[in-house]
Design a protein around this motif. Sequence first.
Motif, PDB file in Angstrom:
ATOM      1  N   ASN A   1       0.820  -1.214   0.000  1.00 59.87           N
ATOM      2  CA  ASN A   1       0.000   0.000   0.000  1.00 59.87           C
ATOM      3  C   ASN A   1       0.855   1.266   0.000  1.00 59.87           C
ATOM      4  O   ASN A   1       0.615   2.175  -0.808  1.00 59.87           O
ATOM      5  N   PRO A   2       1.886   1.363   0.862  1.00 58.74           N
ATOM      6  CA  PRO A   2       2.745   2.555   0.813  1.00 58.74           C
ATOM      7  C   PRO A   2       3.501   2.696  -0.511  1.00 58.74           C
ATOM      8  O   PRO A   2       3.709   3.824  -0.985  1.00 58.74           O
TER       9      PRO A   2
ATOM     10  N   SER B   1       2.413   1.727  -3.468  1.00 51.79           N
ATOM     11  CA  SER B   1       1.424   2.238  -4.427  1.00 51.79           C
ATOM     12  C   SER B   1       1.168   3.723  -4.209  1.00 51.79           C
ATOM     13  O   SER B   1       1.096   4.490  -5.169  1.00 51.79           O
ATOM     14  N   GLN B   2       1.054   4.112  -2.956  1.00 49.71           N
ATOM     15  CA  GLN B   2       0.798   5.519  -2.647  1.00 49.71           C
ATOM     16  C   GLN B   2       1.975   6.392  -3.092  1.00 49.71           C
ATOM     17  O   GLN B   2       1.774   7.457  -3.693  1.00 49.71           O
TER      18      GLN B   2
ATOM     19  N   ASN C   1       1.867   6.703  -6.862  1.00 49.81           N
ATOM     20  CA  ASN C   1       0.778   7.602  -7.270  1.00 49.81           C
ATOM     21  C   ASN C   1       1.138   9.065  -7.006  1.00 49.81           C
ATOM     22  O   ASN C   1       0.876   9.936  -7.837  1.00 49.81           O
ATOM     23  N   ASP C   2       1.753   9.322  -5.854  1.00 51.76           N
ATOM     24  CA  ASP C   2       2.169  10.689  -5.528  1.00 51.76           C
ATOM     25  C   ASP C   2       3.224  11.173  -6.518  1.00 51.76           C
ATOM     26  O   ASP C   2       3.185  12.334  -6.969  1.00 51.76           O
TER      27      ASP C   2
ATOM     28  N   LYS D   1       9.594  10.503  -3.793  1.00 49.59           N
ATOM     29  CA  LYS D   1       8.539   9.478  -3.818  1.00 49.59           C
ATOM     30  C   LYS D   1       9.010   8.226  -4.559  1.00 49.59           C
ATOM     31  O   LYS D   1       8.710   7.102  -4.154  1.00 49.59           O
TER      32      LYS D   1
ATOM     33  N   LYS E   1       1.488  11.990  -9.777  1.00 49.35           N
ATOM     34  CA  LYS E   1       0.742  13.256  -9.691  1.00 49.35           C
ATOM     35  C   LYS E   1       1.685  14.456  -9.748  1.00 49.35           C
ATOM     36  O   LYS E   1       1.410  15.447 -10.430  1.00 49.35           O
TER      37      LYS E   1
END
Length: 169
Positions: free
Chosen positions: A28-29, A31-32, A35-36, A57, A39
């Motif tokens: 999960n981290p 993926s986050q 994604n960050d 990131k 973005k």
Amino acid sequence: NKARDDASSKRLLLIQSELERIAERRLNPISQALNDARKSAAKNNKEPKETTAVTDKLEEAHQGQEEVVASLSRMLEQLDKWENVAQVVHDARELRERQAQGAEQVRKLTPETLGKSKDHLADELRAELEKLADRQEANREGFGRLRRSMEKVSKRSEKEDPVVADSLN
């Protein structure tokens, strides 16, 4: 057998909990972070602040991925040891089946060959006996390979899994 089943169940539970830990605390981290980074990169802003954010990131995601790889590598080492034991069991079962087939063939041929010398047997029966002898020799060699495999797995398991090592001796 009960001890082996308990050890196997314990091993499976450890693997399951490690997979859950990886999913919850690592994937999960990662993926986050990715994604960050995406973005931040999508803002198409050349400001050093945004470039640094993307780099940070991506580095965070990379570090997390390396940790997942290390965890999976440790898990695979454990599974490989288990796979070796499973292979020994499979080979033993296969040899048992081949030996049982040979015994059945001998039982069927016994009435036709009992009390007769090889010279007084039909060519077909002599050929069948030769095949049986060849198969039995192959089984004997297979038992030797199985014994060596069991010794090898047992030696590897002595320190890490005494229950498995004891069952193979």
